[in-house]
Motif scaffolding. Structure first.
Motif, PDB file in Angstrom:
ATOM      1  N   GLY A  29      13.852  14.885  -7.236  1.00 35.22           N
ATOM      2  CA  GLY A  29      13.122  15.547  -6.169  1.00 35.22           C
ATOM      3  C   GLY A  29      11.997  14.711  -5.588  1.00 35.22           C
ATOM      4  O   GLY A  29      11.077  15.255  -4.964  1.00 35.22           O
ATOM      5  N   LEU A  30      12.048  13.391  -5.773  1.00 41.18           N
ATOM      6  CA  LEU A  30      11.021  12.529  -5.204  1.00 41.18           C
ATOM      7  C   LEU A  30      11.086  12.579  -3.676  1.00 41.18           C
ATOM      8  O   LEU A  30      12.172  12.642  -3.091  1.00 41.18           O
ATOM      9  CB  LEU A  30      11.212  11.084  -5.667  1.00 41.18           C
ATOM     10  CG  LEU A  30      11.043  10.794  -7.156  1.00 41.18           C
ATOM     11  CD1 LEU A  30      11.443   9.353  -7.460  1.00 41.18           C
ATOM     12  CD2 LEU A  30       9.614  11.045  -7.590  1.00 41.18           C
ATOM     13  N   GLU A  31       9.926  12.547  -3.038  1.00 38.38           N
ATOM     14  CA  GLU A  31       9.860  12.510  -1.581  1.00 38.38           C
ATOM     15  C   GLU A  31       9.223  11.192  -1.155  1.00 38.38           C
ATOM     16  O   GLU A  31       8.045  10.946  -1.422  1.00 38.38           O
ATOM     17  CB  GLU A  31       9.041  13.694  -1.045  1.00 38.38           C
ATOM     18  CG  GLU A  31       9.671  15.056  -1.336  1.00 38.38           C
ATOM     19  CD  GLU A  31       8.875  16.196  -0.735  1.00 38.38           C
ATOM     20  OE1 GLU A  31       8.048  15.936   0.169  1.00 38.38           O
ATOM     21  OE2 GLU A  31       9.057  17.345  -1.176  1.00 38.38           O
ATOM     22  N   LEU A  32      10.027  10.369  -0.503  1.00 37.41           N
ATOM     23  CA  LEU A  32       9.558   9.064  -0.045  1.00 37.41           C
ATOM     24  C   LEU A  32       9.453   9.083   1.472  1.00 37.41           C
ATOM     25  O   LEU A  32      10.415   9.397   2.170  1.00 37.41           O
ATOM     26  CB  LEU A  32      10.531   7.960  -0.480  1.00 37.41           C
ATOM     27  CG  LEU A  32      10.215   6.536  -0.007  1.00 37.41           C
ATOM     28  CD1 LEU A  32       8.879   6.067  -0.553  1.00 37.41           C
ATOM     29  CD2 LEU A  32      11.339   5.576  -0.401  1.00 37.41           C
ATOM     30  N   TYR A  33       8.275   8.749   1.981  1.00 39.24           N
ATOM     31  CA  TYR A  33       8.035   8.725   3.414  1.00 39.24           C
ATOM     32  C   TYR A  33       7.949   7.265   3.875  1.00 39.24           C
ATOM     33  O   TYR A  33       7.057   6.531   3.449  1.00 39.24           O
ATOM     34  CB  TYR A  33       6.734   9.455   3.757  1.00 39.24           C
ATOM     35  CG  TYR A  33       6.689  10.894   3.298  1.00 39.24           C
ATOM     36  CD1 TYR A  33       7.191  11.916   4.091  1.00 39.24           C
ATOM     37  CD2 TYR A  33       6.146  11.231   2.058  1.00 39.24           C
ATOM     38  CE1 TYR A  33       7.153  13.234   3.674  1.00 39.24           C
ATOM     39  CE2 TYR A  33       6.109  12.540   1.629  1.00 39.24           C
ATOM     40  CZ  TYR A  33       6.609  13.542   2.438  1.00 39.24           C
ATOM     41  OH  TYR A  33       6.569  14.852   2.020  1.00 39.24           O
ATOM     42  N   TYR A  85       5.690  11.275  -3.033  1.00 37.77           N
ATOM     43  CA  TYR A  85       5.302  12.530  -3.682  1.00 37.77           C
ATOM     44  C   TYR A  85       6.188  12.741  -4.897  1.00 37.77           C
ATOM     45  O   TYR A  85       7.422  12.770  -4.798  1.00 37.77           O
ATOM     46  CB  TYR A  85       5.445  13.707  -2.726  1.00 37.77           C
ATOM     47  CG  TYR A  85       5.272  15.050  -3.391  1.00 37.77           C
ATOM     48  CD1 TYR A  85       4.032  15.440  -3.904  1.00 37.77           C
ATOM     49  CD2 TYR A  85       6.346  15.930  -3.530  1.00 37.77           C
ATOM     50  CE1 TYR A  85       3.867  16.667  -4.518  1.00 37.77           C
ATOM     51  CE2 TYR A  85       6.191  17.160  -4.139  1.00 37.77           C
ATOM     52  CZ  TYR A  85       4.953  17.518  -4.638  1.00 37.77           C
ATOM     53  OH  TYR A  85       4.794  18.735  -5.256  1.00 37.77           O
ATOM     54  N   ILE A  86       5.551  12.879  -6.075  1.00 36.56           N
ATOM     55  CA  ILE A  86       6.269  13.157  -7.325  1.00 36.56           C
ATOM     56  C   ILE A  86       6.062  14.635  -7.642  1.00 36.56           C
ATOM     57  O   ILE A  86       4.935  15.055  -7.905  1.00 36.56           O
ATOM     58  CB  ILE A  86       5.748  12.283  -8.479  1.00 36.56           C
ATOM     59  CG1 ILE A  86       5.825  10.795  -8.101  1.00 36.56           C
ATOM     60  CG2 ILE A  86       6.545  12.540  -9.756  1.00 36.56           C
ATOM     61  CD1 ILE A  86       5.251   9.856  -9.147  1.00 36.56           C
ATOM     62  N   ASP A 131       0.846  -1.191   0.000  1.00 37.32           N
ATOM     63  CA  ASP A 131       0.000   0.000   0.000  1.00 37.32           C
ATOM     64  C   ASP A 131       0.884   1.244   0.000  1.00 37.32           C
ATOM     65  O   ASP A 131       1.659   1.470   0.938  1.00 37.32           O
ATOM     66  CB  ASP A 131      -0.911   0.013   1.231  1.00 37.32           C
ATOM     67  CG  ASP A 131      -1.987  -1.065   1.162  1.00 37.32           C
ATOM     68  OD1 ASP A 131      -2.347  -1.469   0.038  1.00 37.32           O
ATOM     69  OD2 ASP A 131      -2.449  -1.514   2.231  1.00 37.32           O
ATOM     70  N   ILE A 132       0.763   2.045  -1.060  1.00 40.20           N
ATOM     71  CA  ILE A 132       1.556   3.266  -1.194  1.00 40.20           C
ATOM     72  C   ILE A 132       0.603   4.449  -1.372  1.00 40.20           C
ATOM     73  O   ILE A 132      -0.199   4.474  -2.313  1.00 40.20           O
ATOM     74  CB  ILE A 132       2.520   3.204  -2.394  1.00 40.20           C
ATOM     75  CG1 ILE A 132       3.415   1.966  -2.310  1.00 40.20           C
ATOM     76  CG2 ILE A 132       3.353   4.478  -2.466  1.00 40.20           C
ATOM     77  CD1 ILE A 132       4.392   1.982  -1.179  1.00 40.20           C
ATOM     78  N   HIS A 133       0.694   5.430  -0.486  1.00 41.52           N
ATOM     79  CA  HIS A 133      -0.065   6.666  -0.634  1.00 41.52           C
ATOM     80  C   HIS A 133       0.682   7.556  -1.619  1.00 41.52           C
ATOM     81  O   HIS A 133       1.860   7.873  -1.416  1.00 41.52           O
ATOM     82  CB  HIS A 133      -0.226   7.366   0.717  1.00 41.52           C
ATOM     83  CG  HIS A 133      -1.131   6.629   1.649  1.00 41.52           C
ATOM     84  ND1 HIS A 133      -2.415   7.057   1.930  1.00 41.52           N
ATOM     85  CD2 HIS A 133      -0.953   5.483   2.368  1.00 41.52           C
ATOM     86  CE1 HIS A 133      -2.989   6.207   2.779  1.00 41.52           C
ATOM     87  NE2 HIS A 133      -2.115   5.245   3.062  1.00 41.52           N
ATOM     88  N   LEU A 134       0.004   7.964  -2.688  1.00 43.36           N
ATOM     89  CA  LEU A 134       0.667   8.609  -3.822  1.00 43.36           C
ATOM     90  C   LEU A 134       0.044   9.957  -4.150  1.00 43.36           C
ATOM     91  O   LEU A 134      -1.184  10.105  -4.134  1.00 43.36           O
ATOM     92  CB  LEU A 134       0.586   7.700  -5.057  1.00 43.36           C
ATOM     93  CG  LEU A 134       1.036   8.300  -6.397  1.00 43.36           C
ATOM     94  CD1 LEU A 134       2.547   8.511  -6.399  1.00 43.36           C
ATOM     95  CD2 LEU A 134       0.616   7.407  -7.547  1.00 43.36           C
ATOM     96  N   ALA A 179      -0.722  18.398   1.419  1.00 45.57           N
ATOM     97  CA  ALA A 179      -1.021  18.468   2.848  1.00 45.57           C
ATOM     98  C   ALA A 179      -1.672  17.181   3.338  1.00 45.57           C
ATOM     99  O   ALA A 179      -1.356  16.685   4.430  1.00 45.57           O
ATOM    100  CB  ALA A 179      -1.922  19.672   3.138  1.00 45.57           C
ATOM    101  N   SER A 180      -2.577  16.627   2.540  1.00 52.64           N
ATOM    102  CA  SER A 180      -3.252  15.385   2.923  1.00 52.64           C
ATOM    103  C   SER A 180      -2.265  14.221   2.997  1.00 52.64           C
ATOM    104  O   SER A 180      -2.296  13.418   3.937  1.00 52.64           O
ATOM    105  CB  SER A 180      -4.365  15.060   1.917  1.00 52.64           C
ATOM    106  OG  SER A 180      -4.939  13.797   2.189  1.00 52.64           O
ATOM    107  N   LEU A 181      -1.382  14.138   2.000  1.00 58.45           N
ATOM    108  CA  LEU A 181      -0.373  13.083   1.986  1.00 58.45           C
ATOM    109  C   LEU A 181       0.538  13.201   3.203  1.00 58.45           C
ATOM    110  O   LEU A 181       0.795  12.218   3.908  1.00 58.45           O
ATOM    111  CB  LEU A 181       0.444  13.155   0.694  1.00 58.45           C
ATOM    112  CG  LEU A 181       1.673  12.240   0.609  1.00 58.45           C
ATOM    113  CD1 LEU A 181       1.253  10.781   0.605  1.00 58.45           C
ATOM    114  CD2 LEU A 181       2.501  12.569  -0.628  1.00 58.45           C
ATOM    115  N   HIS A 182       1.028  14.401   3.452  1.00 57.59           N
ATOM    116  CA  HIS A 182       1.970  14.622   4.548  1.00 57.59           C
ATOM    117  C   HIS A 182       1.325  14.320   5.896  1.00 57.59           C
ATOM    118  O   HIS A 182       1.950  13.730   6.786  1.00 57.59           O
ATOM    119  CB  HIS A 182       2.485  16.063   4.502  1.00 57.59           C
ATOM    120  CG  HIS A 182       3.631  16.317   5.419  1.00 57.59           C
ATOM    121  ND1 HIS A 182       3.470  16.777   6.714  1.00 57.59           N
ATOM    122  CD2 HIS A 182       4.964  16.148   5.235  1.00 57.59           C
ATOM    123  CE1 HIS A 182       4.652  16.899   7.283  1.00 57.59           C
ATOM    124  NE2 HIS A 182       5.579  16.523   6.413  1.00 57.59           N
TER     125      HIS A 182
END
Length: 382
Positions: free
Chosen positions: A114-118, A98-99, A48-51, A82-85
């Motif tokens: 600049g990809l942001e992987l949490y 986040y792309i 499950d990946i939130h994208l 904001a929702s993703l974070h």
């Protein structure tokens, strides 16, 4: 012939009764098998990946498709940043990606994407996903560099670059990335436990030698018409055979009974573990050479096994540790063994891990030479 007799005696004493068989052969096989079963179950379930894909170009969608081809993924679309974070920070178990909106442009201009992987909680799923992202990004960057160096115009060059990526055409400079795949998560989970049990087994073998020293049995062996090299060969060969048997039993159970696919051949897997086994023999003998008292040597060796396994990546990935600890881990043979297995599972050949194997063998040679003093008879029994 005399070395064989000594080796068989070491094996007999190490596997002394049912307890020895249970601790040195059965228990390691069961524990490592449990970890491979866990890895097998987890690797078969979608991640499950939130994208949030804000990319204004075509590379964002291409990245999503490429990741789906590598590993099973269930995308959970987010409406805004904001929702993703908020979701990934409130729940540490979630993985978010986040792309950025200029992802395509940045890659084309030779910058990082600049990809942001949490991923606050490290798991086998997050390790595989991160490895896939790195390989896909490396492929995009290498392809863009080749097209830019060809002298194409800016607009036409970008179109050619995108076309090459869509068609999946191989460019010589990017071949190393095209042939790779994410490392097998079972390598990381199961191998760490196996390496730890191998170190424990070597401690038991070396302890039998220390008992011979303290009881003056070693002195009587040296008084017999047996050459020094035969004594050394017999003792170390017995320990090596025991370790090899443990490796064989575990690989047999996980590969052919549980049907777990490590992603590498059994011969490559066995070779790496054998090289680590040699390094482990060196560590155990060196410690025994420094600490001559058999009553405390087991405690000292246990104190060495636990921290080195932690630093070497047996319990968690080295990548999540601070930078200074990652540098310290380079001195741990566990780090080189696990990294070699991960590279093989990612598609590398034996030639690509020659440095890893050489470091393990060199560690064994140096420490075995230093620890060879443990085979010398001593008048002191303290």
């Amino acid at each position: 012939m005399r070395s064989i007799i000594i080796a068989l005696n070491v094996i007999r004493r190490t596997l002394n009764g049912k307890k020895g068989w249970l601790f040195y052969l059965v228990l390691p096989a069961v524990v490592v098998s449990l970890f491979t079963v866990m890895a097998k179950q987890e690797s078969s379930d979608p991640i499950d990946i939130h994208l949030l894909n804000a990319d204004q170009g075509v590379l964002g969608e291409m990245l999503i498709q490429d990741m789906e081809e590598m590993i099973p993924i269930h995308w959970i679309q987010e409406k805004n940043y904001a929702s993703l974070h908020m979701k990934v920070t409130d729940d540490a178990d979630l993985i978010g990606l986040y792309i950025p909106e200029d992802f395509t442009e940045r890659i084309w201009n030779g910058q990082t994407g600049g990809l942001e992987l949490y991923q606050f909680q490290v798991s086998t799923s997050s390790i595989v996903f991160k490895a896939g992202l790195q390989q896909a990004s490396a492929l995009y960057e290498q392809t863009a560099a080749v097209v830019r160096q060809s002298g194409a115009e800016q607009a036409g060059g970008m179109e050619q670059w995108v076309s090459l990526l869509r068609e999946g055409q191989h460019i010589p400079i990017q071949a190393e990335y095209m042939d790779q795949k994410p490392p097998n998560s079972g390598i990381y989970m199961a191998s760490g436990m196996l390496l730890m049990f191998l170190m424990a087994l070597m401690n038991g073998s070396i302890n039998s030698i220390l008992e011979d020293r303290s009881r003056n049995t070693m002195s009587r062996i040296y008084a017999a018409p047996v050459r020094v090299w035969e004594i050394a060969l017999g003792n170390f060969a017995g320990s090596f055979i025991m370790g090899s048997a443990q490796i064989a039993v575990i690989l047999l159970m996980t590969r052919y009974i549980l049907r777990y696919d490590y992603g590498i051949s059994v011969y490559e897997h066995f070779l790496v573990l054998e090289c680590f086994l040699l390094a482990t023999m060196g560590i155990a003998s060196a410690v025994a050479g420094l600490v001559r008292n058999p009553k405390v040597v087991s405690d000292v060796q246990t104190m060495i096994i636990t921290p080195t396994c932690m630093l070497g990546g047996c319990f968690w990935p080295v990548s999540i540790m601070p930078d200074f600890l990652q540098k310290v881990s380079m001195f741990m043979p566990q780090r080189w063994a696990i990294d070699a297995l991960e590279q093989l599972s990612a598609g590398k050949a034996l030639g690509d891990i020659a440095l890893h194997l050489a470091i393990l063998v060199l560690t064994a040679v140096v420490l075995l030479g230093f620890g060879a003093s443990v085979l010398k008879p001593s008048d002191s029994t303290s």
